[in-house]
Design a protein around this motif. Structure first.
Motif, PDB file in Angstrom:
ATOM      1  N   LYS A   1       5.093   5.116   1.593  1.00 36.39           N
ATOM      2  CA  LYS A   1       4.809   3.757   2.096  1.00 36.39           C
ATOM      3  C   LYS A   1       3.493   3.957   3.297  1.00 36.39           C
ATOM      4  O   LYS A   1       4.030   4.858   4.265  1.00 36.39           O
ATOM      5  N   MET A   2       2.674   3.143   3.292  1.00 31.13           N
ATOM      6  CA  MET A   2       1.342   3.400   3.985  1.00 31.13           C
ATOM      7  C   MET A   2       1.598   2.715   5.403  1.00 31.13           C
ATOM      8  O   MET A   2       0.934   3.223   6.409  1.00 31.13           O
ATOM      9  N   TYR A   3       1.950   1.554   5.481  1.00 30.58           N
ATOM     10  CA  TYR A   3       2.083   0.613   6.887  1.00 30.58           C
ATOM     11  C   TYR A   3       3.413   0.270   7.160  1.00 30.58           C
ATOM     12  O   TYR A   3       4.284  -0.072   6.717  1.00 30.58           O
ATOM     13  N   GLU A   4       3.339   0.576   8.746  1.00 28.26           N
ATOM     14  CA  GLU A   4       4.508   0.361   9.255  1.00 28.26           C
ATOM     15  C   GLU A   4       5.062  -1.226   9.228  1.00 28.26           C
ATOM     16  O   GLU A   4       5.972  -1.588   9.431  1.00 28.26           O
ATOM     17  N   ASN A   5       3.974  -2.053   9.360  1.00 28.19           N
ATOM     18  CA  ASN A   5       4.365  -3.791   9.548  1.00 28.19           C
ATOM     19  C   ASN A   5       4.148  -4.336   8.372  1.00 28.19           C
ATOM     20  O   ASN A   5       4.134  -5.390   8.048  1.00 28.19           O
ATOM     21  N   VAL A   6       4.330  -3.443   7.444  1.00 26.16           N
ATOM     22  CA  VAL A   6       4.627  -4.177   5.892  1.00 26.16           C
ATOM     23  C   VAL A   6       6.004  -4.293   5.591  1.00 26.16           C
ATOM     24  O   VAL A   6       6.634  -3.282   5.569  1.00 26.16           O
TER      25      VAL A   6
ATOM     26  N   GLY B   1       0.717  -1.233   0.154  1.00 25.55           N
ATOM     27  CA  GLY B   1      -0.021  -0.175   0.050  1.00 25.55           C
ATOM     28  C   GLY B   1       0.829   1.294   0.035  1.00 25.55           C
ATOM     29  O   GLY B   1       1.883   1.349   0.794  1.00 25.55           O
ATOM     30  N   VAL B   2       0.446   2.251  -0.938  1.00 26.99           N
ATOM     31  CA  VAL B   2       1.333   3.554  -0.978  1.00 26.99           C
ATOM     32  C   VAL B   2       0.121   4.704  -1.039  1.00 26.99           C
ATOM     33  O   VAL B   2      -0.970   4.270  -1.676  1.00 26.99           O
ATOM     34  N   ALA B   3       0.712   5.797  -0.957  1.00 27.28           N
ATOM     35  CA  ALA B   3      -0.270   7.160  -1.285  1.00 27.28           C
ATOM     36  C   ALA B   3       0.698   7.942  -1.930  1.00 27.28           C
ATOM     37  O   ALA B   3       1.800   8.230  -1.407  1.00 27.28           O
ATOM     38  N   PHE B   4       0.395   8.435  -3.175  1.00 32.33           N
ATOM     39  CA  PHE B   4       0.958   9.460  -3.993  1.00 32.33           C
ATOM     40  C   PHE B   4       0.910  10.931  -3.284  1.00 32.33           C
ATOM     41  O   PHE B   4      -0.300  11.053  -2.812  1.00 32.33           O
ATOM     42  N   ILE B   5       2.068  11.405  -3.301  1.00 32.74           N
ATOM     43  CA  ILE B   5       1.925  12.907  -2.630  1.00 32.74           C
ATOM     44  C   ILE B   5       2.539  13.989  -3.296  1.00 32.74           C
ATOM     45  O   ILE B   5       2.432  15.219  -3.299  1.00 32.74           O
TER      46      ILE B   5
ATOM     47  N   TYR C   1       8.469  -3.516   2.944  1.00 33.90           N
ATOM     48  CA  TYR C   1       8.737  -2.726   1.481  1.00 33.90           C
ATOM     49  C   TYR C   1       9.921  -2.951   1.066  1.00 33.90           C
ATOM     50  O   TYR C   1      10.620  -2.288   0.354  1.00 33.90           O
ATOM     51  N   THR C   2      10.812  -3.519   1.756  1.00 30.13           N
ATOM     52  CA  THR C   2      12.388  -3.584   1.239  1.00 30.13           C
ATOM     53  C   THR C   2      12.719  -4.112  -0.244  1.00 30.13           C
ATOM     54  O   THR C   2      13.581  -3.819  -0.771  1.00 30.13           O
ATOM     55  N   GLU C   3      11.572  -4.566  -0.940  1.00 29.96           N
ATOM     56  CA  GLU C   3      11.805  -4.985  -2.297  1.00 29.96           C
ATOM     57  C   GLU C   3      11.743  -3.914  -3.218  1.00 29.96           C
ATOM     58  O   GLU C   3      12.260  -3.741  -4.456  1.00 29.96           O
ATOM     59  N   LEU C   4      11.266  -2.630  -2.615  1.00 27.23           N
ATOM     60  CA  LEU C   4      11.152  -1.508  -3.431  1.00 27.23           C
ATOM     61  C   LEU C   4      12.268  -0.659  -3.356  1.00 27.23           C
ATOM     62  O   LEU C   4      12.474   0.531  -2.817  1.00 27.23           O
TER      63      LEU C   4
END
Length: 109
Positions: free
Chosen positions: A74-79, A52-56, A81-84
């Protein structure tokens, strides 16, 4: 979560409706923080983890089939995202629908 470390600079292209994209593009919503799709990393393992992401922000008006540089958070602390990481390619999803593609061009850690 530190906001700066959660930012991703991405080069994205949204598909036209004729190519499976949205009927109406999110246009300036990429700058509002209100457009919140998922990125799914394109890899050889056929993984389908939705991130989950939010464009800013965005570099110019969004036009179907044209690339635009945007910033997403990045939207969530418990996800995880290291692949990005820089150079990673991903699809942009709304539910199971692929409505665009992108590449990470810079990533906070």
């Amino acid at each position: 979560m530190n906001l700066m470390s959660s930012e991703l600079k991405v080069n994205v292209k949204f598909l036209s409706h004729q190519n499976g994209g949205r009927k109406v593009l999110p246009e300036d919503l990429l700058s509002s923080g209100m457009y919140r799709p998922h990125f799914v990393v394109i890899d050889k393992k056929n993984s389908e983890e939705y991130l989950g992401v939010a464009f800013i922000s965005q570099s110019k008006k969004l036009i179907a089939e044209e690339e635009v540089i945007a910033t997403a958070i990045k939207m969530y602390e418990n996800v995880d995202y290291t692949e990005l990481t820089i150079g990673t390619t991903f699809t942009i999803r709304e539910g199971s629908a692929i409505i665009g593609y992108g590449t990470v061009i810079s990533s906070g850690t």
